[in-house]
Write a protein that holds these residues in place. Structure first.
Motif, PDB file in Angstrom:
ATOM      1  N   UNK A 109       0.886  -1.214  -0.078  1.00 22.18           N
ATOM      2  CA  UNK A 109      -0.003   0.174  -0.096  1.00 22.18           C
ATOM      3  C   UNK A 109       0.907   1.343  -0.074  1.00 22.18           C
ATOM      4  N   UNK A 110       0.461   2.267  -0.447  1.00 18.50           N
ATOM      5  CA  UNK A 110       0.850   3.693  -0.683  1.00 18.50           C
ATOM      6  C   UNK A 110       1.249   4.125   1.219  1.00 18.50           C
ATOM      7  N   UNK A 111       2.356   4.642   1.021  1.00 16.27           N
ATOM      8  CA  UNK A 111       2.734   5.324   2.473  1.00 16.27           C
ATOM      9  C   UNK A 111       2.819   6.794   2.391  1.00 16.27           C
ATOM     10  N   UNK A 151      -1.731   9.695   8.467  1.00 13.86           N
ATOM     11  CA  UNK A 151      -1.023  10.634   7.651  1.00 13.86           C
ATOM     12  C   UNK A 151      -1.319  11.975   8.293  1.00 13.86           C
ATOM     13  N   UNK A 152      -2.592  12.336   8.390  1.00 10.50           N
ATOM     14  CA  UNK A 152      -2.878  13.559   8.926  1.00 10.50           C
ATOM     15  C   UNK A 152      -2.245  13.790  10.415  1.00 10.50           C
ATOM     16  N   UNK A 153      -2.599  13.017  11.073  1.00  9.49           N
ATOM     17  CA  UNK A 153      -1.961  13.170  12.509  1.00  9.49           C
ATOM     18  C   UNK A 153      -0.368  13.590  12.159  1.00  9.49           C
ATOM     19  N   UNK A 175      12.603  17.702  13.154  1.00 14.23           N
ATOM     20  CA  UNK A 175      11.624  17.077  12.463  1.00 14.23           C
ATOM     21  C   UNK A 175      12.266  15.887  11.591  1.00 14.23           C
ATOM     22  N   UNK A 176      13.385  16.002  10.936  1.00 13.75           N
ATOM     23  CA  UNK A 176      14.112  14.982  10.318  1.00 13.75           C
ATOM     24  C   UNK A 176      14.593  13.925  11.192  1.00 13.75           C
ATOM     25  N   UNK A 177      15.044  14.515  12.347  1.00  9.55           N
ATOM     26  CA  UNK A 177      15.454  13.454  13.340  1.00  9.55           C
ATOM     27  C   UNK A 177      14.251  12.491  13.852  1.00  9.55           C
ATOM     28  N   UNK A 178      13.028  12.994  14.063  1.00 13.77           N
ATOM     29  CA  UNK A 178      11.742  12.302  14.373  1.00 13.77           C
ATOM     30  C   UNK A 178      11.615  11.486  13.064  1.00 13.77           C
ATOM     31  N   UNK A 179      11.766  11.724  11.817  1.00 14.81           N
ATOM     32  CA  UNK A 179      11.231  11.029  10.630  1.00 14.81           C
ATOM     33  C   UNK A 179      12.136   9.739  10.800  1.00 14.81           C
ATOM     34  N   UNK A 180      13.375  10.199  10.980  1.00 15.80           N
ATOM     35  CA  UNK A 180      14.473   8.966  11.021  1.00 15.80           C
ATOM     36  C   UNK A 180      14.165   7.915  12.216  1.00 15.80           C
ATOM     37  N   UNK A 181      13.764   8.416  13.354  1.00 19.55           N
ATOM     38  CA  UNK A 181      13.490   7.645  14.524  1.00 19.55           C
ATOM     39  C   UNK A 181      12.035   6.590  14.330  1.00 19.55           C
ATOM     40  N   UNK A 182      11.007   7.460  13.653  1.00 20.16           N
ATOM     41  CA  UNK A 182       9.862   6.472  13.265  1.00 20.16           C
ATOM     42  C   UNK A 182      10.463   5.382  12.123  1.00 20.16           C
ATOM     43  N   UNK A 183      11.226   5.842  10.977  1.00 20.26           N
ATOM     44  CA  UNK A 183      11.597   4.669   9.981  1.00 20.26           C
ATOM     45  C   UNK A 183      12.397   3.777  10.958  1.00 20.26           C
ATOM     46  N   UNK A 237       3.731   3.378  10.781  1.00 20.52           N
ATOM     47  CA  UNK A 237       4.715   4.145  11.472  1.00 20.52           C
ATOM     48  C   UNK A 237       5.375   4.808  10.144  1.00 20.52           C
ATOM     49  N   UNK A 238       5.799   4.114   9.134  1.00 22.58           N
ATOM     50  CA  UNK A 238       6.054   4.671   7.853  1.00 22.58           C
ATOM     51  C   UNK A 238       5.125   5.980   7.381  1.00 22.58           C
ATOM     52  N   UNK A 239       3.710   5.595   7.463  1.00 17.79           N
ATOM     53  CA  UNK A 239       2.938   6.778   6.929  1.00 17.79           C
ATOM     54  C   UNK A 239       2.995   7.901   7.901  1.00 17.79           C
ATOM     55  N   UNK A 240       3.082   7.600   9.404  1.00 20.67           N
ATOM     56  CA  UNK A 240       3.078   8.807  10.065  1.00 20.67           C
ATOM     57  C   UNK A 240       4.494   9.513   9.927  1.00 20.67           C
ATOM     58  N   UNK A 241       5.761   8.904   9.592  1.00 20.38           N
ATOM     59  CA  UNK A 241       6.835   9.712   9.246  1.00 20.38           C
ATOM     60  C   UNK A 241       6.791  10.487   8.061  1.00 20.38           C
TER      61      UNK A 241
END
Length: 240
Positions: free
Chosen positions: A42-44, A76-78, A97-105, A123-127
């Motif tokens: 599915x799309x993320x 995704x919205x959240x 922000x990018x650090x949080x993205x990296x952590x989520x991934x 988690x990927x969608x949230x990132x």
């Protein structure tokens, strides 16, 4: 050097920095999108596609898949909302922000290793939602990082305006997210086919590397890439 020329130089530097950021972050988004699609099916980040697929699933009576996709849209919205809050409370917005993205991934990769496909997917969608808060505009021009339909639309409208006589070329910047996205998607697809679920770790490392590079961007410049928070008073004045 005249003051006007000094201002032009500063503006050019800001614009080039923004373009480099948008290209790099769109590359990250493309890597993540391709990897997530190959791993989960599915799309993320392409929520238009997930909306259509959810509707198709509902029409076919596949309530489970429809619920998964609708939940992904909500996540995704959240994620977008969380990214804005994180950026607002952080001094070095892009870095955090990018650090949080990296952590989520990274967490998504751990979940994938434990065969927890659905948590990994969310988690990927949230990132991908969060990453949109890293850069919202460049010198007043809106920029989308995880979706390129809007960018391509603005690019096409810019071509139309140029044809009818408007010689401004700022709209050409809109091709940068598309270029970054397609290059990143190719890289993500190759990595996933070579390493499987381990590709998520590599995407996470790339996100962390981007965050580390962003820490050297001056804080005032980082703030210029985000929309200013409108106060209640100013909003009330505009409403009169």
């Amino acid at each position: 050097m005249t003051r006007a020329r000094h201002r032009r130089i500063i503006r050019t530097r800001r614009t080039l920095t923004g373009i480099a950021l948008v290209g790099a972050i769109s590359f990250l988004a493309g890597m993540t999108d391709a990897t997530g699609l190959l791993l989960t099916g599915d799309f993320v980040s392409f929520m238009t596609g997930n909306t259509t697929r959810a509707a198709l699933a509902l029409s076919e009576g596949n309530l489970y898949h429809a619920a998964v996709l609708i939940s992904a849209i909500l996540v995704f919205v959240l994620g977008n909302a969380a990214g804005i809050v994180i950026a607002h409370v952080s001094a070095r917005r892009i870095f955090v922000v990018l650090g949080c993205v990296g952590l989520a991934l990274a967490l998504a990769s751990m979940a994938s290793a434990q065969n927890m496909t659905l948590p990994s997917f969310y988690l990927i969608v949230c990132s991908m939602g969060m990453v949109n808060a890293a850069v919202e505009h460049i010198e007043g021009l809106p920029i989308g990082l995880t979706y390129v339909t809007g960018a391509l639309s603005r690019f096409g409208r810019g071509i139309g305006r140029w044809i009818i006589g408007d010689r401004r070329v700022e709209w050409t910047i809109q091709i940068v997210p598309w270029g970054g996205m397609i290059a990143g998607a190719i890289a993500g697809a190759v990595l996933t086919r070579l390493t499987g679920a381990h590709a998520l770790w590599l995407v996470s490392v790339f996100a962390m590397a981007l965050a580390s590079a962003a820490i050297f961007i001056p804080r005032p410049l980082q703030r210029r890439f985000n929309q200013k928070l409108a106060s209640h008073r100013s909003a009330a004045v505009r409403g009169k």
